[in-house]
Design a protein around this motif. Structure first.
Motif, PDB file in Angstrom:
ATOM      1  N   THR A 108       0.840  -1.192   0.000  1.00  0.00           N
ATOM      2  CA  THR A 108       0.000   0.000   0.000  1.00  0.00           C
ATOM      3  C   THR A 108       0.872   1.237   0.000  1.00  0.00           C
ATOM      4  O   THR A 108       1.895   1.298   0.683  1.00  0.00           O
ATOM      5  CB  THR A 108      -0.884   0.002   1.267  1.00  0.00           C
ATOM      6  N   ASN A 109       0.469   2.236  -0.762  1.00  0.00           N
ATOM      7  CA  ASN A 109       1.162   3.516  -0.760  1.00  0.00           C
ATOM      8  C   ASN A 109       0.628   4.312   0.426  1.00  0.00           C
ATOM      9  O   ASN A 109      -0.390   4.998   0.329  1.00  0.00           O
ATOM     10  CB  ASN A 109       0.922   4.255  -2.079  1.00  0.00           C
ATOM     11  N   VAL A 110       1.321   4.207   1.558  1.00  0.00           N
ATOM     12  CA  VAL A 110       0.872   4.826   2.806  1.00  0.00           C
ATOM     13  C   VAL A 110       0.883   6.348   2.695  1.00  0.00           C
ATOM     14  O   VAL A 110       0.022   7.018   3.260  1.00  0.00           O
ATOM     15  CB  VAL A 110       1.732   4.340   4.000  1.00  0.00           C
ATOM     16  N   GLY A 111       1.813   6.896   1.930  1.00  0.00           N
ATOM     17  CA  GLY A 111       1.852   8.344   1.737  1.00  0.00           C
ATOM     18  C   GLY A 111       0.578   8.849   1.085  1.00  0.00           C
ATOM     19  O   GLY A 111      -0.014   9.850   1.525  1.00  0.00           O
ATOM     20  N   THR A 112       0.128   8.174   0.054  1.00  0.00           N
ATOM     21  CA  THR A 112      -1.122   8.550  -0.608  1.00  0.00           C
ATOM     22  C   THR A 112      -2.294   8.391   0.339  1.00  0.00           C
ATOM     23  O   THR A 112      -3.181   9.253   0.408  1.00  0.00           O
ATOM     24  CB  THR A 112      -1.345   7.690  -1.869  1.00  0.00           C
ATOM     25  N   LEU A 113      -2.311   7.311   1.090  1.00  0.00           N
ATOM     26  CA  LEU A 113      -3.382   7.075   2.067  1.00  0.00           C
ATOM     27  C   LEU A 113      -3.448   8.206   3.085  1.00  0.00           C
ATOM     28  O   LEU A 113      -4.522   8.758   3.349  1.00  0.00           O
ATOM     29  CB  LEU A 113      -3.172   5.726   2.756  1.00  0.00           C
ATOM     30  N   ASN A 114      -2.315   8.582   3.636  1.00  0.00           N
ATOM     31  CA  ASN A 114      -2.295   9.666   4.631  1.00  0.00           C
ATOM     32  C   ASN A 114      -2.702  11.004   4.022  1.00  0.00           C
ATOM     33  O   ASN A 114      -3.393  11.798   4.672  1.00  0.00           O
ATOM     34  CB  ASN A 114      -0.917   9.763   5.283  1.00  0.00           C
TER      35      ASN A 114
END
Length: 125
Positions: free
Chosen positions: A20-26
């Motif tokens: 998962t792209n956590v940066g995009t999620l955040n």
């Protein structure tokens, strides 16, 4: 031995690519929360967006209308199908690119009365 190494390399690459792209999620969580103003719309008030376990974007709503709550409780309508049928859209595109699960939770009198979960493979993209 070569086949074992090749297989392990392939598995590791697939796992890295499926992260998962956590940066995009955040960023999505922060964006949604920044624009919430507590306004009621169609018997719902958006409470907040959450990053759940660095893998899912969760939208949380408070149901303030008894009729809406009863519809949700009785599942008179296939809400998940309705959400998926609206794709492809910006949300589905970002979810697929960032490898995100998208969830909607609806609370009524402090209890979850409906949760919709859409996994990557369920979008129409």
């Amino acid at each position: 031995m070569r086949y074992i190494i090749l297989t392990l390399t392939l598995i590791i690459n697939l796992n890295i690519n499926a992260q998962t792209n956590v940066g995009t999620l955040n960023e999505m969580v922060n964006y949604v929360n920044m624009y919430m103003d507590g306004t009621e719309l169609n018997g719902l008030i958006m409470l907040e967006a959450l990053n759940e376990n660095n893998s899912a974007l969760v939208y949380q709503y408070k149901v303030v209308d008894d009729l809406v709550a009863n519809d949700f409780k009785n599942n008179r309508f296939n809400y998940k199908k309705s959400v998926v049928d609206q794709s492809p859209n910006e949300l589905s595109k970002v979810a697929i690119e960032a490898n995100l699960i998208i969830k909607w939770r609806y609370f009524y009198k402090n209890k979850i009365i409906l949760e919709i979960v859409v996994f990557l493979n369920e979008w129409n993209d």
